[in-house]
Design a protein around this motif. Structure first.
Motif, mmCIF file in Angstrom:
data_model
loop_
_atom_site.group_PDB
_atom_site.id
_atom_site.type_symbol
_atom_site.label_atom_id
_atom_site.label_comp_id
_atom_site.label_asym_id
_atom_site.label_seq_id
_atom_site.Cartn_x
_atom_site.Cartn_y
_atom_site.Cartn_z
ATOM 1 N N ARG A 49 3.928 -11.757 51.011
ATOM 2 C CA ARG A 49 3.793 -13.114 51.569
ATOM 3 C C ARG A 49 3.256 -13.047 52.993
ATOM 4 O O ARG A 49 2.401 -13.828 53.400
ATOM 5 N N ASN A 52 -0.389 -12.034 52.961
ATOM 6 C CA ASN A 52 -1.201 -13.154 52.503
ATOM 7 C C ASN A 52 -1.374 -14.191 53.615
ATOM 8 O O ASN A 52 -2.462 -14.726 53.821
ATOM 9 N N ARG A 114 -3.681 -14.143 35.952
ATOM 10 C CA ARG A 114 -2.611 -14.961 36.486
ATOM 11 C C ARG A 114 -2.970 -15.687 37.767
ATOM 12 O O ARG A 114 -2.105 -15.989 38.579
ATOM 13 N N GLY A 115 -4.240 -15.924 38.002
ATOM 14 C CA GLY A 115 -4.605 -16.699 39.192
ATOM 15 C C GLY A 115 -4.807 -15.818 40.403
ATOM 16 O O GLY A 115 -5.046 -14.613 40.285
ATOM 17 N N SER A 116 -4.694 -16.414 41.569
ATOM 18 C CA SER A 116 -4.962 -15.711 42.820
ATOM 19 C C SER A 116 -3.907 -14.631 43.041
ATOM 20 O O SER A 116 -2.826 -14.696 42.449
ATOM 21 N N GLY A 118 -1.949 -14.371 45.423
ATOM 22 C CA GLY A 118 -0.724 -15.038 45.878
ATOM 23 C C GLY A 118 0.118 -15.577 44.733
ATOM 24 O O GLY A 118 1.338 -15.627 44.817
ATOM 25 N N GLN A 119 -0.546 -15.980 43.658
ATOM 26 C CA GLN A 119 0.184 -16.471 42.486
ATOM 27 C C GLN A 119 0.627 -15.316 41.586
ATOM 28 O O GLN A 119 1.687 -15.376 40.962
ATOM 29 N N ALA A 120 -0.196 -14.279 41.507
ATOM 30 C CA ALA A 120 0.055 -13.207 40.541
ATOM 31 C C ALA A 120 1.132 -12.229 41.009
ATOM 32 O O ALA A 120 1.953 -11.776 40.210
ATOM 33 N N GLU A 123 4.740 -12.727 40.016
ATOM 34 C CA GLU A 123 4.949 -12.529 38.579
ATOM 35 C C GLU A 123 4.950 -11.055 38.201
ATOM 36 O O GLU A 123 5.756 -10.607 37.393
#
Ligand SMILES: [Zn+2]
Ligand SMILES: [Zn+2]
Length: 229
Positions: A49, A52, A114-116, A118-120, A123
């Motif tokens: 985080r 990012n 799974r996206g960017s 930051g999103q992946a 997960e």
């Protein structure tokens, strides 16, 4: 499963190489390795985080660094390690590679994109944390993945520690209007939080959307000043 020759070749942890205890018989990685790897996966969530956030500030500075307002919005110096860890090919991709290998070994389908990053990343971390006990127990290549997670964790910490030395970075002046005057106080950002808060008037910008608004407002203010002068 007990094999007759077990006592002759005492099993060792495939990650750290130490002899396994009897209670760990049959495992591929020892319990301390499992515990430390679980802790690193947990910390990686926070570290990523911060990576990012730093990368977004660096990119924002580059994109918003209009030639005429350069002195008003001092750039946050872009740092290659931070940008590459945040980008595709960085943390997200390296975690995905481990997840895909585990899924392959488990006979599970490979998860879709799974996206960017930051999103992946959250997960991937959730998947790896949930399946770490299985991997330490039964995944042949767990040793190299324990090592890769250790390295990734160390690289993120290292990349962020450079950022902490200068502490906070200047991100231009507060564009908030109070009774017809622009606040104008120096704003600073830190990698520890995604919030930018004006110490003078208390205005705050909380996330990437907020920073974009802030940049826009700063540019409007500086254009206004130039027109008025
Ligand atoms: Zn071990
Ligand atoms: Zn202010």
């Amino acid at each position: 499963m007990h094999q007759p020759d077990e006592k002759y070749a005492w099993p060792t942890c495939t990650a750290c190489g130490r002899d396994l205890w009897e209670a760990e018989a049959g495992r591929l990685a020892c319990r301390p390795c499992e515990t430390r790897t679980g802790e690193r996966l947990g910390e990686l969530a926070t570290l990523f985080r911060q990576i990012n956030t730093s990368a977004a500030l660096m990119r924002g500075a580059r994109r918003g660094g209009a030639p005429t307002s350069g002195s008003r919005t001092p750039p946050i110096p872009p740092r290659l390690e931070v940008l590459s860890l945040a980008a595709h090919g960085g943390v997200a991709t390296r975690l995905r590679d481990i997840e895909d290998a585990w899924r392959g070994a488990l006979g599970w389908t490979i998860a879709p994109w799974r996206g960017s990053p930051g999103q992946a990343v959250p997960e991937h971390l959730r998947f790896l944390t949930n399946n770490l006990p299985w991997a330490c127990d039964a995944y042949d290549s767990v040793g190299q993945d324990v090592e890769e997670i250790r390295r990734l964790h160390a690289e993120c910490k290292q990349a962020l520690s450079h950022d902490r030395k200068p502490g906070r970075v200047n991100v231009g002046h507060c564009p908030v209007e109070i009774g017809g005057d622009v606040c104008g106080a120096q704003l600073t950002a830190s990698t520890a939080t995604s919030r930018i808060r004006c110490q003078a008037c208390g205005a705050q910008w909380d996330d990437m959307w907020g920073w974009r608004e802030l940049r826009k407002a700063q540019e409007t203010v500086s254009v206004g000043e130039r027109t008025a002068a």
